[in-house]
Design a protein around this motif. Structure first.
Motif, PDB file in Angstrom:
ATOM      1  N   UNK A 110       1.336  -1.570  -0.151  1.00  0.00           N
ATOM      2  CA  UNK A 110      -0.352  -0.226   0.220  1.00  0.00           C
ATOM      3  C   UNK A 110       0.706   1.187  -0.294  1.00  0.00           C
ATOM      4  N   UNK A 111       2.138   1.051   0.646  1.00  0.00           N
ATOM      5  CA  UNK A 111       2.924   2.106   0.524  1.00  0.00           C
ATOM      6  C   UNK A 111       3.506   2.720  -1.220  1.00  0.00           C
ATOM      7  N   UNK A 112       3.478   1.727  -1.575  1.00  0.00           N
ATOM      8  CA  UNK A 112       3.751   2.083  -2.836  1.00  0.00           C
ATOM      9  C   UNK A 112       2.353   3.413  -4.019  1.00  0.00           C
ATOM     10  N   UNK A 113       1.838   2.378  -3.540  1.00  0.00           N
ATOM     11  CA  UNK A 113       0.179   3.230  -4.235  1.00  0.00           C
ATOM     12  C   UNK A 113       0.619   4.138  -4.013  1.00  0.00           C
ATOM     13  N   UNK A 114      -0.042   4.770  -3.009  1.00  0.00           N
ATOM     14  CA  UNK A 114       0.531   5.761  -2.354  1.00  0.00           C
ATOM     15  C   UNK A 114       1.849   6.929  -2.974  1.00  0.00           C
ATOM     16  N   UNK A 115       2.338   6.255  -2.839  1.00  0.00           N
ATOM     17  CA  UNK A 115       3.887   7.140  -3.231  1.00  0.00           C
ATOM     18  C   UNK A 115       3.551   7.281  -4.617  1.00  0.00           C
ATOM     19  N   UNK A 116       2.928   6.311  -5.075  1.00  0.00           N
ATOM     20  CA  UNK A 116       3.190   7.182  -6.842  1.00  0.00           C
ATOM     21  C   UNK A 116       2.157   7.840  -7.092  1.00  0.00           C
ATOM     22  N   UNK A 117       1.220   8.182  -6.474  1.00  0.00           N
ATOM     23  CA  UNK A 117      -0.115   8.869  -6.372  1.00  0.00           C
ATOM     24  C   UNK A 117       0.625  10.460  -5.869  1.00  0.00           C
ATOM     25  N   UNK A 118       1.032  10.463  -4.560  1.00  0.00           N
ATOM     26  CA  UNK A 118       2.012  11.834  -4.441  1.00  0.00           C
ATOM     27  C   UNK A 118       2.369  12.189  -5.092  1.00  0.00           C
ATOM     28  N   UNK A 119       3.387  11.078  -5.170  1.00  0.00           N
ATOM     29  CA  UNK A 119       5.056  12.025  -6.622  1.00  0.00           C
ATOM     30  C   UNK A 119       3.632  12.649  -7.786  1.00  0.00           C
ATOM     31  N   UNK A 120       2.810  12.032  -8.114  1.00  0.00           N
ATOM     32  CA  UNK A 120       2.293  11.925  -9.492  1.00  0.00           C
ATOM     33  C   UNK A 120       1.698  14.009  -9.244  1.00  0.00           C
ATOM     34  N   UNK A 121       1.514  13.611  -7.967  1.00  0.00           N
ATOM     35  CA  UNK A 121       0.317  15.157  -7.285  1.00  0.00           C
ATOM     36  C   UNK A 121       1.494  16.358  -7.395  1.00  0.00           C
ATOM     37  N   UNK A 122       2.527  15.828  -6.553  1.00  0.00           N
ATOM     38  CA  UNK A 122       3.559  16.298  -6.110  1.00  0.00           C
ATOM     39  C   UNK A 122       4.285  17.021  -7.685  1.00  0.00           C
ATOM     40  N   UNK A 123       4.621  16.427  -8.524  1.00  0.00           N
ATOM     41  CA  UNK A 123       5.114  17.219 -10.031  1.00  0.00           C
ATOM     42  C   UNK A 123       4.817  18.004 -10.297  1.00  0.00           C
ATOM     43  N   UNK A 124       3.080  17.767 -10.547  1.00  0.00           N
ATOM     44  CA  UNK A 124       2.011  18.509 -10.942  1.00  0.00           C
ATOM     45  C   UNK A 124       2.140  19.916 -10.528  1.00  0.00           C
ATOM     46  N   UNK A 125       2.141  20.168  -9.392  1.00  0.00           N
ATOM     47  CA  UNK A 125       2.394  20.824  -8.194  1.00  0.00           C
ATOM     48  C   UNK A 125       3.815  21.597  -8.725  1.00  0.00           C
ATOM     49  N   UNK A 135       6.829  12.244 -16.357  1.00  0.00           N
ATOM     50  CA  UNK A 135       7.007  11.480 -17.309  1.00  0.00           C
ATOM     51  C   UNK A 135       7.050  10.387 -16.570  1.00  0.00           C
ATOM     52  N   UNK A 136       6.353   8.999 -16.693  1.00  0.00           N
ATOM     53  CA  UNK A 136       6.518   7.769 -15.955  1.00  0.00           C
ATOM     54  C   UNK A 136       8.349   7.856 -15.199  1.00  0.00           C
ATOM     55  N   UNK A 137       8.918   7.906 -15.991  1.00  0.00           N
ATOM     56  CA  UNK A 137      10.686   7.383 -15.243  1.00  0.00           C
ATOM     57  C   UNK A 137      10.544   7.963 -14.454  1.00  0.00           C
ATOM     58  N   UNK A 138       9.965  10.277 -14.247  1.00  0.00           N
ATOM     59  CA  UNK A 138       9.991  11.042 -13.187  1.00  0.00           C
ATOM     60  C   UNK A 138       8.967  10.468 -11.691  1.00  0.00           C
ATOM     61  N   UNK A 139       8.201  10.066 -12.417  1.00  0.00           N
ATOM     62  CA  UNK A 139       7.311   9.345 -10.924  1.00  0.00           C
ATOM     63  C   UNK A 139       8.001   8.688 -10.239  1.00  0.00           C
ATOM     64  N   UNK A 140       8.838   7.460 -10.896  1.00  0.00           N
ATOM     65  CA  UNK A 140       9.167   6.426 -10.556  1.00  0.00           C
ATOM     66  C   UNK A 140       9.769   6.943  -9.690  1.00  0.00           C
ATOM     67  N   UNK A 141      11.486   7.419 -10.067  1.00  0.00           N
ATOM     68  CA  UNK A 141      12.392   8.247  -9.946  1.00  0.00           C
ATOM     69  C   UNK A 141      11.860   8.912  -8.561  1.00  0.00           C
ATOM     70  N   UNK A 142      10.661   9.607  -8.912  1.00  0.00           N
ATOM     71  CA  UNK A 142      10.656  10.042  -7.393  1.00  0.00           C
ATOM     72  C   UNK A 142       9.770  10.121  -6.320  1.00  0.00           C
ATOM     73  N   UNK A 143       8.882   8.694  -6.858  1.00  0.00           N
ATOM     74  CA  UNK A 143       8.386   7.887  -5.387  1.00  0.00           C
ATOM     75  C   UNK A 143       8.948   6.434  -5.157  1.00  0.00           C
ATOM     76  N   UNK A 144      10.668   6.617  -5.741  1.00  0.00           N
ATOM     77  CA  UNK A 144      11.267   5.611  -4.877  1.00  0.00           C
ATOM     78  C   UNK A 144      10.379   4.644  -5.379  1.00  0.00           C
ATOM     79  N   UNK A 145      10.676   3.456  -6.667  1.00  0.00           N
ATOM     80  CA  UNK A 145       9.587   2.897  -6.902  1.00  0.00           C
ATOM     81  C   UNK A 145      10.172   2.581  -8.249  1.00  0.00           C
ATOM     82  N   UNK A 146      10.098   1.046  -8.908  1.00  0.00           N
ATOM     83  CA  UNK A 146       9.884   0.401 -10.167  1.00  0.00           C
ATOM     84  C   UNK A 146       8.956   1.139 -10.892  1.00  0.00           C
TER      85      UNK A 146
END
Lengths: 200, 200, 200, 200
Positions: B18-33, B42-53
């Motif tokens: 569940x941590x991954x789910x939150x981290x991903x959504x949060x990364x999306x919102x952060x990057x947009x903001x 980009x998906x790559x930026x989201x993954x990097x920001x979320x610390x996720x593959x």
DNA sequence: CGTTAATCGAGACGGTACGTCCTGTCTTCGG
DNA sequence: CCGAAGACAGGACGTACCGTCTCGATTAACG
């Protein structure tokens, strides 16, 4: 004696090809009309379709954004001139898209252009420039309506502009209401906004 | 034997985090903001920001489109429940965005989400699904207003929906009129549409 | 009738500018001497440096290859004339590069020219033409040495040509042995090849 | 218990494909053998021929230069080990190119590689690294020859290295003397340099 | 002395390749 | 089976040159 007056300041070197300009804009419109999506619109595809080198595109436009803006500018044709007889007629005129004569691609393309407008601040700036003349004309019509007494004296012009353009743009963009025909929509929006929806 | 009761049909292997789910959504919102633009998302930026593959993202969403839809769904919070006392109040309530409590990113993100909605038919379908509950509630309020006599009997519900939502969405998307405050806009739009702009 | 003697077959129109020729060759040599690499030598850079249009270059040379060949031809100066007294002296003379008087760029440029020679058959052909006079003179010196008894009677002229030129060219090209001074190298190579390296 | 000793320091993520390495090197050699010129060797062509993305090449090599160096390294096979019985035999062995077993492309490729070596300082550095082991072995053989009395006591090792390698490399590069067979050339050069060309 | 014609500079033209970035998939290991 | 890490094939990006072409302006010799 040839000429003593200064001619137009012609820059040196080979002049830019007008054929290329047309071919590029046309390729953009073609690809948009075919694909119905802006995602499939790559500079490389445009260059290939136009039979043009990529550099020829980048020499004229800074990127996809400004190229798109010019393509739409071309598509839209000139800003219509309202007749000035009644506020209602003039607003309907200004809300109606007048495509370049003989270009059937306009209606297919418009909806898929709109979403691009706000993808970046730069793109937004360009787009504003494209539509600002039409918006300014609408403001004038509204102000005239206030003067002539056709419209309320305490009207908020900016809010009203939003009330009129918002529904039309949104319908054009989203196609949310299949029952609302695009050609009659401007008239219906103007009438509803003029009259209000409250019971009397 | 460890358990005799039939548990839920739990699939074998490590459960999804569940941590991954939150981290991903949060990364999306952060990057947009941060970027105020969807182009830089980009998906790559989201993954990097979320610390996720990247695969962890693709395991949950089919692509950028549905990920964005979920991010917005999360951001918006639940559909508000109109009080049912007056049509005016209910429409204002439904036109007002209720962001997830404590999320200041909402207002910065909304304008740059809108344009994405129509970039492809698929994305449009997803978006419709997101906002359709709220739109359905607005239809009910309008129909109730007709029944109670608050609204005209011959009202076109779909057109009116457009008249109300178009201006609000457009202002949120385009920020064309700096003078129009976003918090008071729904009330002003509802009032103007109810009253009309014609002189009496 | 203006002239009875057959003048030079002068073509009509503006004659080619000798200044341009010089400027172009000079630009080539400058750029080579500065960059110490042939990769950075583009026609566009040459034209810009020479203050000349690209077409002015292509009107004179078929491409980078023949332009380079001419630049080197200019740089090298005329083939030296051996004195004819001893084989040793003549070979040393022919192995020594005689740069155009007052051109210090020669030594910097030579090493980075060599590699270009074999990049294509055409370039190779041009280069052969440039250096063949000097090679032919060396053959004559070797044949004369055989006749005069200075050299072995069973000498393979072609092999010997290779034994003499190979080391000098290679050192000039590769700069592999920092201890070997370029000015004394020809003499040392000739002496070593004459004497052999075996113990007696 | 699985293992207490530290295994090899394996980096995370998917390991690089050995198949890709081979395919890329092979594509380079194929294209060189076909085109007989390095000009026709583009990264894009290599990627296409190898069935590989460009990024897969750039992940392994910094550019065309180092890729070429590795291709040649692969082509050349290991440095030969001289027998150590006679200086003459050892020198011939070291001057003879030993191509990777079963690779007929070597002889076609070698001549068109040589010119690339000096196009830039970086390329030169890479190339030096490739051939330095062989050159060091030749120095050892020459020094041994001095000790054993096979060669002159006052021999200049570096000059001699140049006398031996210069002709062979030059012939291989320039193909100037069609009569000189490449397979017998090393022996003839060694013999001539050992004996000298002067009459006795 | 005006015409003619090839030159000049400048720079746009259709292309090709560059090296970078991102997409969506895959393959490894460890938890 | 999920997790991160990161390599994979593919494809678009925007840039740099290639060799060719078109401009208006020179610059001679010819008529």
């Amino acid at each position: 004696m040839t000429s003593t007056v200064a001619g137009p300041p012609r820059s040196p070197g080979r002049p830019r090809s007008a054929r290329a300009d047309e071919a590029i804009i046309d390729a953009v419109l073609d690809l948009l009309a075919e694909g119905n999506t802006v995602e499939a619109l790559s500079i490389e595809a445009i260059a290939a379709r136009a039979g043009v080198g990529k550099a020829t595109i980048y020499r004229r436009w800074s990127g996809k954004e400004s190229l798109l803006a010019d393509a739409i500018r071309t598509l839209k044709g000139p800003t219509p001139e309202p007749a000035g007889e009644s506020v209602r007629e003039d607003l309907i005129t200004l809300l109606t898209v007048v495509a370049r004569k003989g270009d059937e691609r306009a209606l297919k393309i418009m909806p898929c252009i709109m979403p691009e407008v706000n993808r970046s601040p730069e793109q937004y700036r360009i787009w504003q420039e494209v539509i600002s003349p039409r918006r300014e004309k609408m403001r004038e019509v509204l102000r005239r309506g206030i003067r002539t007494g056709e419209l309320r004296a305490d009207l908020d012009v900016e809010l009203t502009l939003l009330l009129l353009t918002g529904p039309v743009v949104m319908q054009r963009t989203m196609r949310w209401h299949p029952g609302l025909d695009d050609t009659t929509l401007p008239a219906r929006v103007v009438d509803a906004v003029l009259a209000g929806i409250s019971a009397r």
